[in-house]
Design a protein around this motif. Structure first.
Motif, PDB file in Angstrom:
ATOM      1  N   LEU A  37      -0.054 -43.797 -39.235  1.00 13.46           N
ATOM      2  CA  LEU A  37      -0.090 -43.921 -37.779  1.00 13.46           C
ATOM      3  C   LEU A  37       1.271 -44.337 -37.241  1.00 13.46           C
ATOM      4  O   LEU A  37       1.866 -45.307 -37.708  1.00 13.46           O
ATOM      5  N   ILE A  38       1.738 -43.587 -36.245  1.00 19.62           N
ATOM      6  CA  ILE A  38       2.903 -43.987 -35.453  1.00 19.62           C
ATOM      7  C   ILE A  38       2.330 -44.653 -34.202  1.00 19.62           C
ATOM      8  O   ILE A  38       1.767 -43.980 -33.340  1.00 19.62           O
ATOM      9  N   ALA A  39       2.452 -45.952 -34.097  1.00 18.25           N
ATOM     10  CA  ALA A  39       1.654 -46.724 -33.136  1.00 18.25           C
ATOM     11  C   ALA A  39       2.507 -47.279 -32.004  1.00 18.25           C
ATOM     12  O   ALA A  39       3.737 -47.391 -32.102  1.00 18.25           O
ATOM     13  N   PHE A  40       1.801 -47.636 -30.934  1.00 21.54           N
ATOM     14  CA  PHE A  40       2.432 -48.386 -29.858  1.00 21.54           C
ATOM     15  C   PHE A  40       2.560 -49.859 -30.250  1.00 21.54           C
ATOM     16  O   PHE A  40       1.907 -50.336 -31.192  1.00 21.54           O
ATOM     17  N   HIS A  41       3.371 -50.567 -29.509  1.00 23.07           N
ATOM     18  CA  HIS A  41       3.603 -51.994 -29.743  1.00 23.07           C
ATOM     19  C   HIS A  41       2.269 -52.744 -29.689  1.00 23.07           C
ATOM     20  O   HIS A  41       1.446 -52.498 -28.807  1.00 23.07           O
ATOM     21  N   PRO A  42       2.043 -53.671 -30.620  1.00 17.45           N
ATOM     22  CA  PRO A  42       0.737 -54.354 -30.672  1.00 17.45           C
ATOM     23  C   PRO A  42       0.417 -55.187 -29.435  1.00 17.45           C
ATOM     24  O   PRO A  42      -0.762 -55.473 -29.178  1.00 17.45           O
ATOM     25  N   ARG A  43       1.410 -55.590 -28.647  1.00 17.98           N
ATOM     26  CA  ARG A  43       1.133 -56.349 -27.422  1.00 17.98           C
ATOM     27  C   ARG A  43       1.166 -55.469 -26.173  1.00 17.98           C
ATOM     28  O   ARG A  43       1.106 -55.969 -25.054  1.00 17.98           O
ATOM     29  N   GLY A  44       1.246 -54.165 -26.375  1.00 17.28           N
ATOM     30  CA  GLY A  44       1.362 -53.267 -25.243  1.00 17.28           C
ATOM     31  C   GLY A  44       0.013 -52.791 -24.722  1.00 17.28           C
ATOM     32  O   GLY A  44      -1.016 -52.860 -25.399  1.00 17.28           O
ATOM     33  N   LEU A  45       0.037 -52.287 -23.505  1.00 10.73           N
ATOM     34  CA  LEU A  45      -1.172 -51.789 -22.861  1.00 10.73           C
ATOM     35  C   LEU A  45      -1.749 -50.591 -23.592  1.00 10.73           C
ATOM     36  O   LEU A  45      -2.961 -50.472 -23.764  1.00 10.73           O
ATOM     37  N   MET A  46      -0.896 -49.666 -24.036  1.00 11.21           N
ATOM     38  CA  MET A  46      -1.373 -48.455 -24.710  1.00 11.21           C
ATOM     39  C   MET A  46      -2.142 -48.798 -25.983  1.00 11.21           C
ATOM     40  O   MET A  46      -3.202 -48.229 -26.261  1.00 11.21           O
ATOM     41  N   ARG A  47      -1.606 -49.733 -26.746  1.00 16.75           N
ATOM     42  CA  ARG A  47      -2.267 -50.122 -28.005  1.00 16.75           C
ATOM     43  C   ARG A  47      -3.635 -50.716 -27.706  1.00 16.75           C
ATOM     44  O   ARG A  47      -4.621 -50.408 -28.384  1.00 16.75           O
ATOM     45  N   ALA A  48      -3.718 -51.566 -26.672  1.00 14.99           N
ATOM     46  CA  ALA A  48      -4.994 -52.181 -26.309  1.00 14.99           C
ATOM     47  C   ALA A  48      -6.001 -51.122 -25.884  1.00 14.99           C
ATOM     48  O   ALA A  48      -7.184 -51.182 -26.252  1.00 14.99           O
ATOM     49  N   ALA A  49      -5.549 -50.119 -25.123  1.00 12.73           N
ATOM     50  CA  ALA A  49      -6.455 -49.076 -24.658  1.00 12.73           C
ATOM     51  C   ALA A  49      -6.971 -48.240 -25.824  1.00 12.73           C
ATOM     52  O   ALA A  49      -8.164 -47.892 -25.891  1.00 12.73           O
TER      53      ALA A  49
END
Length: 308
Positions: free
Chosen positions: A199-211
């Motif tokens: 997985l190429i992921a968004f930052h763990p504290r970012g909105l995208m990751r939470a969504a």
């Protein structure tokens, strides 16, 4: 040499009288006389013939007067231009937004918006996390924040106290992979038990990751992932997905050309797509004369038909 000395000399040349020139320049006569004397010392010559009544200018003074008038006019013109620039800058609204919205939503949105005052993208915000936008609104660093937002409002604790928003659009996060030799995704969701997917992921504290995490939790069938990289920027994630290192989610507007050209393919069916709102936030406290007018001009409802 100070500009006010040049203006003093112009006033003296016009009135031909120290007292009247001092009154015009709003200073006492001794102060005015001292400034003219300092000006003559600076130029190294007498500029005023004090033996005549009314006083007259020496030949050097006549030459110097022409220069003073030219410089003073240029200073006035420059002040006016700077004032106009300052006024134009004060009338602009600073808009903070992530890079993907600046490049793939804002231009289209602005084409359909003809209000005043103009919006100025605040480029320092392109690397911010969601908390940063609301802190910037609270301290007046920006006037507006354009943000992705989870449809179900699932977010870590974000202090939005004192902020209002308008819904201005919709987006989807879609899972992506490079294609294999047969045009199918090299990495694919929903294929049953298997080795954890890269997985190429968004930052763990970012909105995208939470969504994304909240959406997968609702599905109840999230695969295992090996997180290879985490980034704030959608562009960085897109590049790594395109190099074939793994799969990842990205805004559909951002990857539409790559999907159309077959450079990337969907890594799962529609149930893996994450619906998002695009919200425009402001701080409720009035800080800009044009903000309220813009806010009232925005529609209070946006249909889903603008989803790409």
């Amino acid at each position: 040499m100070e500009v006010r000395w040049l203006e003093d000399f112009i006033a003296l040349a016009r009135t031909r009288h120290f007292s009247r020139a001092a009154e015009e320049r709003h200073v006492t006569q001794p102060t005015f006389s001292r400034r003219i004397k300092l000006l003559e010392e600076e130029m190294g010559t007498s500029l005023v013939n004090r033996q005549t009544l009314p006083l007259s200018l020496t030949p050097a003074g006549e030459e110097f007067l022409g220069m003073c008038e030219q410089v003073s006019q240029r200073v006035r013109d420059t002040r006016e231009r700077l004032a106009r620039l300052a006024e134009a800058q004060a009338n602009r609204l600073r808009l903070a937004a992530p890079q993907s919205l600046l490049g793939h939503f804002l231009p289209e949105w602005l084409d359909g918006y003809h209000g005043e005052p103009p919006l100025e993208p605040y480029l320092r915000a392109t690397g911010w996390l969601v908390d940063d936008y609301f802190q910037a609104l609270a301290r007046g660093e920006c006037d507006l924040a354009l943000c992705y937002w989870p449809r179900h409002d699932e977010l870590p604790a974000v202090d939005r106290q004192g902020c209002q928003y308008r819904l201005v659009g919709h987006e989807r996060l879609v899972p992506l992979s490079v294609p294999d030799d047969e045009g199918r995704p090299r990495f694919r969701l929903g294929t049953g038990p298997r080795e954890a997917l890269p997985l190429i992921a968004f930052h763990p504290r970012g909105l995208m990751r939470a969504a994304i995490d909240a959406h997968l939790a609702r599905l109840g069938e999230a695969p295992g992932f090996r997180v290879l990289n985490e980034s704030i920027q959608s562009g960085n994630i897109k590049e790594l997905i395109g190099l074939g290192y793994g799969l990842g989610w990205l805004p559909e507007r951002l990857v539409r050309p790559a999907l159309e050209h077959g450079e990337l393919v969907l890594a799962g069916d529609a149930r893996w797509q994450v619906p998002l709102e695009i919200r425009l936030y402001r701080h409720a406290a009035p800080r800009h004369s044009g903000l309220e007018a813009l806010w009232q001009s925005l529609p209070t409802r946006v249909d889903n038909d603008d989803v790409p």
